[in-house]
Design a protein around this motif. Structure first.
Motif, PDB file in Angstrom:
ATOM      1  N   ILE A 114       1.190  -1.170   0.176  1.00  0.00           N
ATOM      2  CA  ILE A 114      -0.374  -0.194   0.186  1.00  0.00           C
ATOM      3  C   ILE A 114       0.805   1.335  -0.320  1.00  0.00           C
ATOM      4  CG2 ILE A 114      -0.249  -0.157   2.337  1.00  0.00           C
ATOM      5  CD1 ILE A 114      -3.206   0.620   2.074  1.00  0.00           C
ATOM      6  N   LEU A 115       0.814   2.642  -0.996  1.00  0.00           N
ATOM      7  CA  LEU A 115       0.950   3.513  -0.845  1.00  0.00           C
ATOM      8  C   LEU A 115      -0.001   4.790  -0.214  1.00  0.00           C
ATOM      9  CD1 LEU A 115       3.035   5.775  -1.006  1.00  0.00           C
ATOM     10  CD2 LEU A 115       1.986   5.869  -4.111  1.00  0.00           C
ATOM     11  N   LEU A 116      -0.050   4.944   1.234  1.00  0.00           N
ATOM     12  CA  LEU A 116      -0.886   5.985   1.485  1.00  0.00           C
ATOM     13  C   LEU A 116      -0.260   7.321   2.028  1.00  0.00           C
ATOM     14  CD1 LEU A 116      -3.436   6.229   2.873  1.00  0.00           C
ATOM     15  CD2 LEU A 116      -2.002   6.027   4.913  1.00  0.00           C
ATOM     16  N   ASP A 117      -1.584   8.667   0.813  1.00  0.00           N
ATOM     17  CA  ASP A 117      -0.955   9.965   0.855  1.00  0.00           C
ATOM     18  C   ASP A 117      -2.339  10.371   1.715  1.00  0.00           C
ATOM     19  OD1 ASP A 117      -0.388  12.457   0.243  1.00  0.00           O
ATOM     20  OD2 ASP A 117       0.124  11.867  -1.975  1.00  0.00           O
ATOM     21  N   GLY A 126      -5.408  12.542   0.797  1.00  0.00           N
ATOM     22  CA  GLY A 126      -6.798  11.464   0.915  1.00  0.00           C
ATOM     23  C   GLY A 126      -6.961  10.156   0.116  1.00  0.00           C
ATOM     24  N   ARG A 127      -5.723   9.799  -0.342  1.00  0.00           N
ATOM     25  CA  ARG A 127      -5.547   8.294  -0.881  1.00  0.00           C
ATOM     26  C   ARG A 127      -4.695   6.880  -0.989  1.00  0.00           C
ATOM     27  NH1 ARG A 127      -5.266  12.105  -7.104  1.00  0.00           N
ATOM     28  NH2 ARG A 127      -7.146  13.394  -6.539  1.00  0.00           N
ATOM     29  N   ALA A 128      -5.540   5.807  -0.938  1.00  0.00           N
ATOM     30  CA  ALA A 128      -4.597   4.652  -0.780  1.00  0.00           C
ATOM     31  C   ALA A 128      -4.685   4.066  -1.861  1.00  0.00           C
ATOM     32  CB  ALA A 128      -5.099   5.005   0.374  1.00  0.00           C
ATOM     33  N   TRP A 129      -3.527   3.801  -2.628  1.00  0.00           N
ATOM     34  CA  TRP A 129      -3.167   3.046  -3.664  1.00  0.00           C
ATOM     35  C   TRP A 129      -2.480   1.254  -3.186  1.00  0.00           C
ATOM     36  CZ3 TRP A 129      -1.709   7.778  -3.575  1.00  0.00           C
ATOM     37  CH2 TRP A 129      -2.245   8.769  -4.978  1.00  0.00           C
ATOM     38  N   TYR A 130      -3.599   0.558  -3.564  1.00  0.00           N
ATOM     39  CA  TYR A 130      -2.975  -0.790  -2.977  1.00  0.00           C
ATOM     40  C   TYR A 130      -2.257  -1.724  -4.181  1.00  0.00           C
ATOM     41  CZ  TYR A 130      -7.576  -1.566  -3.282  1.00  0.00           C
ATOM     42  OH  TYR A 130      -9.290  -1.872  -3.656  1.00  0.00           O
ATOM     43  N   ARG A 131      -1.991  -3.568  -4.090  1.00  0.00           N
ATOM     44  CA  ARG A 131      -2.053  -4.272  -5.116  1.00  0.00           C
ATOM     45  C   ARG A 131      -1.665  -5.474  -3.880  1.00  0.00           C
ATOM     46  NH1 ARG A 131       2.156  -2.931 -10.646  1.00  0.00           N
ATOM     47  NH2 ARG A 131      -0.595  -2.751 -11.848  1.00  0.00           N
ATOM     48  N   LEU A 132      -2.206  -6.544  -3.933  1.00  0.00           N
ATOM     49  CA  LEU A 132      -1.775  -8.162  -3.712  1.00  0.00           C
ATOM     50  C   LEU A 132      -0.999  -8.874  -4.224  1.00  0.00           C
ATOM     51  CD1 LEU A 132      -2.865  -9.271  -1.296  1.00  0.00           C
ATOM     52  CD2 LEU A 132      -4.810 -10.145  -2.394  1.00  0.00           C
ATOM     53  N   GLU A 133      -0.737  -8.850  -5.135  1.00  0.00           N
ATOM     54  CA  GLU A 133      -0.018  -9.517  -5.868  1.00  0.00           C
ATOM     55  C   GLU A 133       1.431  -8.835  -5.958  1.00  0.00           C
ATOM     56  OE1 GLU A 133      -0.752  -6.068  -9.055  1.00  0.00           O
ATOM     57  OE2 GLU A 133      -1.939  -7.153  -7.592  1.00  0.00           O
ATOM     58  N   ASP A 134       2.849  -9.888  -6.419  1.00  0.00           N
ATOM     59  CA  ASP A 134       3.600  -9.836  -5.352  1.00  0.00           C
ATOM     60  C   ASP A 134       4.300  -8.423  -6.134  1.00  0.00           C
ATOM     61  OD1 ASP A 134       3.962 -12.159  -3.891  1.00  0.00           O
ATOM     62  OD2 ASP A 134       5.060 -13.354  -5.735  1.00  0.00           O
ATOM     63  N   CYS A 135       5.611  -7.914  -5.219  1.00  0.00           N
ATOM     64  CA  CYS A 135       6.551  -6.456  -5.477  1.00  0.00           C
ATOM     65  C   CYS A 135       7.140  -6.721  -6.146  1.00  0.00           C
ATOM     66  CB  CYS A 135       6.356  -5.704  -4.667  1.00  0.00           C
ATOM     67  SG  CYS A 135       7.070  -4.319  -4.728  1.00  0.00           S
ATOM     68  N   PRO A 136       8.067  -5.906  -7.410  1.00  0.00           N
ATOM     69  CA  PRO A 136       8.906  -6.491  -7.815  1.00  0.00           C
ATOM     70  C   PRO A 136      10.193  -6.606  -7.428  1.00  0.00           C
ATOM     71  CG  PRO A 136       8.304  -4.425  -9.002  1.00  0.00           C
ATOM     72  CD  PRO A 136       6.854  -5.141  -7.581  1.00  0.00           C
ATOM     73  N   ARG A 137       9.969  -5.891  -5.837  1.00  0.00           N
ATOM     74  CA  ARG A 137      11.570  -6.463  -4.983  1.00  0.00           C
ATOM     75  C   ARG A 137      11.120  -5.960  -3.729  1.00  0.00           C
ATOM     76  NH1 ARG A 137      13.484  -1.185  -3.739  1.00  0.00           N
ATOM     77  NH2 ARG A 137      13.011   1.151  -5.581  1.00  0.00           N
ATOM     78  N   THR A 138      11.356  -5.204  -2.714  1.00  0.00           N
ATOM     79  CA  THR A 138      11.251  -5.480  -1.500  1.00  0.00           C
ATOM     80  C   THR A 138      10.366  -4.402  -1.335  1.00  0.00           C
ATOM     81  OG1 THR A 138      11.522  -5.450   1.300  1.00  0.00           O
ATOM     82  CG2 THR A 138      13.836  -4.904  -0.596  1.00  0.00           C
ATOM     83  N   ILE A 139       9.791  -4.424  -0.403  1.00  0.00           N
ATOM     84  CA  ILE A 139       9.104  -2.920  -0.028  1.00  0.00           C
ATOM     85  C   ILE A 139       9.726  -2.398   1.005  1.00  0.00           C
ATOM     86  CG2 ILE A 139       7.015  -2.906   1.308  1.00  0.00           C
ATOM     87  CD1 ILE A 139       5.266  -1.850  -0.785  1.00  0.00           C
TER      88      ILE A 139
END
Length: 449
Positions: free
Chosen positions: A427-430, A434-447
């Motif tokens: 998740i990227l929370l701003d 006032g927005r939240a971007w998210y993905r469940l699939e594997d990240c291309p590199r460690t977050i």
């Protein structure tokens, strides 16, 4: 009750009208002192008086628990297990009535006010810049008679020793010996709508939140409030978002408050017209001018469309926040995912993992907590999170204040977040947008950063 600062003599000089120049933060706490200052400046503040902090110390002597209280402070300061001692203190205090001479002073002062009354804590450490204690002490509305008033005052005094307050004080490095409790008593406003406002946000605008009924719905995050961003120069509305307000708290004619469910149509109807928003914004800016620094103001609109100010604490964490660049590969990847939008609450950005209350193991530093709401008992959890997303609540309110004072990016009023954002999702929370971007699939590199 008249506006005269002259009051009957009272033992311990415990009663001070809000028009009395002696209403200073050192005597009646920052909350009551701020109300007195606004009232002196001619702003619309409900009539009332303050029960000075020495009265709460008299109660400790009456209950013969001064030594128990000192022992509690010693245990807390040494890092020991304090809960049992706190229970013992609360038990002793709950059995002890308000000292007779203080009850007599309350009776005399309350005769000058029109019930129902609002009884609110005003601890000497409350409403600070780095430690607000927002929503942690007791407030009781709809108090009708002297017996109920004495009980309400006792409840405010008792809240000083609650587990939630003690945990918060420990977490913020506040010496509990400084938490002596004053109480402010005012004529209660039977609000048709109420809420809070920030005199300035990170974009340089005024932010106003509101809902139907008393301010408790907004303060406690029970609804998603209506939201306005207003120009500080001419008070024009720059942005307006309707909330979802299925509940409203109202004064009960029998005393206290009652929650009422709203119709679907009313729950989505805007609670303030633009003309009232303009008037309120002007009051908020004037309050900031009086104190010389940004304020968070609680307001109420009565049935005759008169605006009232019922609190004005320092606004925490108004700052310019450095954004994570969109060129960051993790940010770019997340910006291509799903997005939800709520109300900007506490500025800043955070990259992490979404963690749901009760579904995950131990929270890790940097995790973004996802929850429907944040009861006062969960305030200790906030200290260890990287970001905070709530389905209810808005840019103002107690949980929002606690997030800002800790510098935690937060987005509230993000409806459906607990169902839409899976536990463990990247998740990227701003909190500024006032927005939240998210993905469940594997990240291309460690977050982890």
């Amino acid at each position: 009750m008249t506006r005269s600062p002259s009051w009957p003599d009272a033992p311990l000089a415990v009663i001070l009208s809000l028009d009395d120049p002696g209403c200073t933060a050192a005597v009646v706490g920052p909350k009551a002192a701020a109300l007195a200052r606004l009232r002196k400046a001619g702003l619309p503040v409900p009539d009332g008086f303050a029960l000075a902090a020495p009265a709460s110390e008299a109660q400790l002597r009456e209950a013969r628990v001064a030594q128990q209280v000192e022992r509690l402070f010693e245990i807390v300061n040494s890092g020991g297990e304090w809960r049992r001692q706190a229970i013992a203190v609360r038990a002793s205090l709950s059995r002890t009535p308000v000292p007779l001479e203080i009850a007599d002073a309350l009776r005399a002062a309350s005769r000058r006010l029109r019930p129902p009354l609002a009884v609110r804590s005003s601890a000497l450490v409350e409403d600070g810049v780095s430690a607000t204690f927002a929503g942690l002490f007791t407030t009781l509305l709809g108090v009708l008679n002297i017996d109920d008033l004495a009980t309400a005052v006792s409840a405010c005094w008792l809240s000083r020793f609650s587990d939630v307050v003690i945990r918060y004080a420990i977490g913020r490095g506040v010496d509990l010996r400084r938490t002596s409790m004053a109480v402010v008593v005012q004529e209660a406003i039977d609000a048709r709508s109420a809420g809070s406002a920030l005199s300035i946000d990170p974009t340089g605008a005024i932010v106003i939140s509101g809902a139907w009924g008393l301010g408790r719905a907004v303060a406690e995050g029970q609804v998603v409030p209506d939201w306005w961003r207003v120009d500080r120069g001419d008070f024009t509305v720059l942005e307006r978002r309707g909330g979802t307000k299925p509940l409203a708290a109202r004064l009960d004619p029998r005393g206290g408050e009652v929650w009422r469910r709203q119709t679907q149509r009313r729950s989505t109807a805007i609670c303030l017209d633009d003309r009232t928003v303009h008037r309120l914004a002007a009051l908020v800016v004037e309050a900031e001018r009086i104190f010389g620094r940004p304020r968070e103001v609680e307001w109420a609109l009565d049935g005759r469309k008169r605006l009232w100010l019922v609190q004005a604490r320092p606004l925490t964490a108004v700052r310019t926040v450095e954004q994570i660049p969109d060129s960051d590969p993790i940010v770019a990847w997340l910006l291509g995912g799903s997005v939800l939008e709520g109300q900007p609450t506490s500025p800043g950005q955070v990259l992490g993992r979404a963690r749901h209350v009760g579904r995950s193991g131990r929270m890790q530093s940097g995790d973004v907590l996802i929850a429907a709401s944040l009861p006062p008992g969960m305030t200790a959890v906030v200290a260890g999170v990287g970001g905070l997303v709530l389905e209810a609540g808005g840019s103002t309110g107690h949980a929002a204040t606690l997030a800002r004072e800790r510098g935690i990016p937060a987005v509230f009023g993000l409806e459906g977040a607990t169902h839409a954002i899976p536990d463990g999702a990247h998740i990227l929370l701003d909190g500024t947008l006032g927005r939240a971007w998210y993905r469940l699939e594997d990240c291309p590199r460690t977050i982890d950063r």
